[in-house]
Each structure stands twice: as structure tokens, then as C-alpha cells.
Design a protein around this motif. Sequence first.
Motif, PDB file in Angstrom:
ATOM      1  N   GLY A   1       0.801  -1.231   0.000  1.00  0.00           N
ATOM      2  CA  GLY A   1       0.000   0.000   0.000  1.00  0.00           C
ATOM      3  C   GLY A   1       0.826   1.269   0.000  1.00  0.00           C
ATOM      4  O   GLY A   1       0.469   2.260  -0.641  1.00  0.00           O
ATOM      5  N   SER A   2       1.961   1.245   0.692  1.00  0.00           N
ATOM      6  CA  SER A   2       2.792   2.447   0.771  1.00  0.00           C
ATOM      7  C   SER A   2       3.496   2.773  -0.545  1.00  0.00           C
ATOM      8  O   SER A   2       3.994   3.878  -0.719  1.00  0.00           O
ATOM      9  N   SER A   3       3.533   1.818  -1.467  1.00  0.00           N
ATOM     10  CA  SER A   3       4.216   2.069  -2.737  1.00  0.00           C
ATOM     11  C   SER A   3       3.254   2.493  -3.849  1.00  0.00           C
ATOM     12  O   SER A   3       3.685   2.709  -4.982  1.00  0.00           O
ATOM     13  N   LYS A   4       1.965   2.656  -3.502  1.00  0.00           N
ATOM     14  CA  LYS A   4       1.009   3.098  -4.514  1.00  0.00           C
ATOM     15  C   LYS A   4       1.310   4.534  -4.912  1.00  0.00           C
ATOM     16  O   LYS A   4       1.730   5.344  -4.086  1.00  0.00           O
ATOM     17  N   ARG A   5       1.078   4.815  -6.166  1.00  0.00           N
ATOM     18  CA  ARG A   5       1.333   6.161  -6.679  1.00  0.00           C
ATOM     19  C   ARG A   5       0.282   7.154  -6.186  1.00  0.00           C
ATOM     20  O   ARG A   5       0.567   8.316  -5.947  1.00  0.00           O
ATOM     21  N   ASN A   6      -0.981   6.663  -6.055  1.00  0.00           N
ATOM     22  CA  ASN A   6      -2.055   7.508  -5.541  1.00  0.00           C
ATOM     23  C   ASN A   6      -3.070   6.635  -4.811  1.00  0.00           C
ATOM     24  O   ASN A   6      -3.046   5.416  -4.909  1.00  0.00           O
ATOM     25  N   GLU A   7      -3.970   7.262  -4.084  1.00  0.00           N
ATOM     26  CA  GLU A   7      -4.935   6.543  -3.249  1.00  0.00           C
ATOM     27  C   GLU A   7      -5.923   5.697  -4.054  1.00  0.00           C
ATOM     28  O   GLU A   7      -6.410   4.683  -3.570  1.00  0.00           O
ATOM     29  N   GLU A   8      -6.221   6.111  -5.286  1.00  0.00           N
ATOM     30  CA  GLU A   8      -7.191   5.385  -6.102  1.00  0.00           C
ATOM     31  C   GLU A   8      -6.636   4.057  -6.624  1.00  0.00           C
ATOM     32  O   GLU A   8      -7.384   3.144  -6.940  1.00  0.00           O
ATOM     33  N   GLU A   9      -5.324   3.977  -6.714  1.00  0.00           N
ATOM     34  CA  GLU A   9      -4.676   2.777  -7.238  1.00  0.00           C
ATOM     35  C   GLU A   9      -4.934   1.592  -6.306  1.00  0.00           C
ATOM     36  O   GLU A   9      -4.877   1.725  -5.092  1.00  0.00           O
ATOM     37  N   LYS A  10      -5.225   0.455  -6.891  1.00  0.00           N
ATOM     38  CA  LYS A  10      -5.455  -0.760  -6.111  1.00  0.00           C
ATOM     39  C   LYS A  10      -4.244  -1.674  -6.242  1.00  0.00           C
ATOM     40  O   LYS A  10      -3.704  -1.864  -7.325  1.00  0.00           O
ATOM     41  N   VAL A  11      -3.816  -2.230  -5.129  1.00  0.00           N
ATOM     42  CA  VAL A  11      -2.700  -3.168  -5.138  1.00  0.00           C
ATOM     43  C   VAL A  11      -3.163  -4.481  -5.758  1.00  0.00           C
ATOM     44  O   VAL A  11      -2.544  -5.011  -6.673  1.00  0.00           O
ATOM     45  N   LEU A  12      -4.278  -4.993  -5.254  1.00  0.00           N
ATOM     46  CA  LEU A  12      -4.804  -6.275  -5.694  1.00  0.00           C
ATOM     47  C   LEU A  12      -6.302  -6.261  -5.455  1.00  0.00           C
ATOM     48  O   LEU A  12      -6.765  -5.764  -4.431  1.00  0.00           O
ATOM     49  N   THR A  13      -7.057  -6.801  -6.405  1.00  0.00           N
ATOM     50  CA  THR A  13      -8.509  -6.856  -6.264  1.00  0.00           C
ATOM     51  C   THR A  13      -8.990  -8.284  -6.506  1.00  0.00           C
ATOM     52  O   THR A  13      -8.250  -9.118  -7.040  1.00  0.00           O
ATOM     53  N   LYS A  14     -10.237  -8.526  -6.131  1.00  0.00           N
ATOM     54  CA  LYS A  14     -10.839  -9.840  -6.387  1.00  0.00           C
ATOM     55  C   LYS A  14     -10.828 -10.141  -7.881  1.00  0.00           C
ATOM     56  O   LYS A  14     -10.541 -11.268  -8.296  1.00  0.00           O
ATOM     57  N   THR A  15     -11.126  -9.134  -8.679  1.00  0.00           N
ATOM     58  CA  THR A  15     -11.146  -9.307 -10.132  1.00  0.00           C
ATOM     59  C   THR A  15      -9.771  -9.723 -10.645  1.00  0.00           C
ATOM     60  O   THR A  15      -9.657 -10.628 -11.478  1.00  0.00           O
ATOM     61  N   MET A  16      -8.725  -9.067 -10.141  1.00  0.00           N
ATOM     62  CA  MET A  16      -7.363  -9.424 -10.564  1.00  0.00           C
ATOM     63  C   MET A  16      -7.068 -10.888 -10.234  1.00  0.00           C
ATOM     64  O   MET A  16      -6.591 -11.642 -11.085  1.00  0.00           O
ATOM     65  N   ILE A  17      -7.351 -11.273  -9.001  1.00  0.00           N
ATOM     66  CA  ILE A  17      -7.071 -12.649  -8.585  1.00  0.00           C
ATOM     67  C   ILE A  17      -7.879 -13.633  -9.426  1.00  0.00           C
ATOM     68  O   ILE A  17      -7.353 -14.658  -9.882  1.00  0.00           O
ATOM     69  N   ASN A  18      -9.162 -13.331  -9.639  1.00  0.00           N
ATOM     70  CA  ASN A  18      -9.997 -14.213 -10.465  1.00  0.00           C
ATOM     71  C   ASN A  18      -9.457 -14.304 -11.890  1.00  0.00           C
ATOM     72  O   ASN A  18      -9.460 -15.384 -12.495  1.00  0.00           O
ATOM     73  N   ASN A  19      -8.999 -13.179 -12.430  1.00  0.00           N
ATOM     74  CA  ASN A  19      -8.423 -13.198 -13.783  1.00  0.00           C
ATOM     75  C   ASN A  19      -7.132 -14.017 -13.830  1.00  0.00           C
ATOM     76  O   ASN A  19      -6.875 -14.712 -14.801  1.00  0.00           O
ATOM     77  N   TYR A  20      -6.310 -13.944 -12.773  1.00  0.00           N
ATOM     78  CA  TYR A  20      -5.096 -14.755 -12.728  1.00  0.00           C
ATOM     79  C   TYR A  20      -5.462 -16.238 -12.719  1.00  0.00           C
ATOM     80  O   TYR A  20      -4.827 -17.049 -13.396  1.00  0.00           O
ATOM     81  N   ALA A  21      -6.494 -16.577 -11.952  1.00  0.00           N
ATOM     82  CA  ALA A  21      -6.922 -17.980 -11.868  1.00  0.00           C
ATOM     83  C   ALA A  21      -7.511 -18.441 -13.206  1.00  0.00           C
ATOM     84  O   ALA A  21      -7.144 -19.509 -13.711  1.00  0.00           O
TER      85      ALA A  21
END
Length: 184
Positions: free
Chosen positions: A36-56
Motif C-alpha cells: 500500500g505504501s508504494s502506490k502512486r495515488n490513493e485510487e490505485e489498487k494493489v490487488l482486487t478480487k477481479t485481478m485474482i480471479n483473472n489470474y486464476a
Amino acid sequence: MELEKMIIENQIQLEDIPQIDLYMDQVIQLFENKFGSSKRNEEEKVLTKTMINNYAKGKLLFPVKNKKYSKEHLILIAMIYQLKGALSITDIKTTLSGVNERTAEENFGIDRFYQLYLDLTAQNLETFKKDLKNQTDRVKVEAEALEETESADLEKVLMVSSLAHMSNLYRKAAERLVDELAEG
């Protein structure tokens, strides 16, 4: 330029990964806490359910059991997180396919492999810091040669351009290696 201070290198260490399987929300929270501390801005998401589902769905991860993610899944997600900054999802799948297969067959020490990766990233960070200092010094000299009274912004443009060029060179080298993996 205090660029080096802005570089935050976070990695999920093996000791950060719980020995118990986690539900998706717990996985997301772990990654948010670590990166979280390395995000460029607050709106940026590190990881989401959608991302994980897409990886799977994209088979970047071996199948999940009972909607819980094992330590091995978390290691792979951590690697995907780092790789996606430079490679396409297709290239990441190609790169990690052998690791996925070996891990799924349970005859691969992914912990040891991941620790080697972490050791390399620590060495890379030290090399990067030295290179960044050298690059900053070179850019400063070049910017001064412009003989502009207000050269700070031009110096930053040169630095951005130079860093982007280096990034492209590294990305292209990585893509060539991915192509070799795909061929072989």
C-alpha cells in the motif's frame, strides 16, 4: 534530486506469509498492507478480487482448493504482482508456467525458489541505487550544458527520459527471455 528516497522496494518475505490458507479477502489485505505504501495515488489498487480471479481464469495460478489460497499461491501472486509492472499477462503466464506445473505436482521447493528471487531483488535494489546516483550525476552535467537559468525542469525531463529508456531496455531483454521460454 532525492529520487532514491522516493523508491520504495517492498517484497512479501517468506516470513510474511501465514502458514495457513487464506480466503481471498485476507489475501487482498495482506498485499494491501505490504504494498500500500508504494502506490502512486490513493485510487490505485494493489490487488482486487477481479485481478485474482483473472489470474486464476488465465491459469497464471494452479487451481485453488475450497476458495482458500495456500502459501504457494501467495508466492505466485507476489511474483505476478512484481512482473505485471513490466510484462504482459501472457508473458507472465509463459514465464511462470513451469513453476506453476512443478508446484501443482508438489515436487518443487517454491519456498527456496522464491527466496532466491528475493535475494536477487535485494541485490538489484543495491545496484539500482548506485546506478541511479550515477545517472543523476550525469543528467545534472548534461542539463548544465544547456546553459539555461531554469534548468531544474529540463533536468527532470532528461532523467525521466533516461530512466524510461533503461526500463525499455530491461523490458525488451526480459521479453526476449520469455520468447525463449515459449519456444523451448
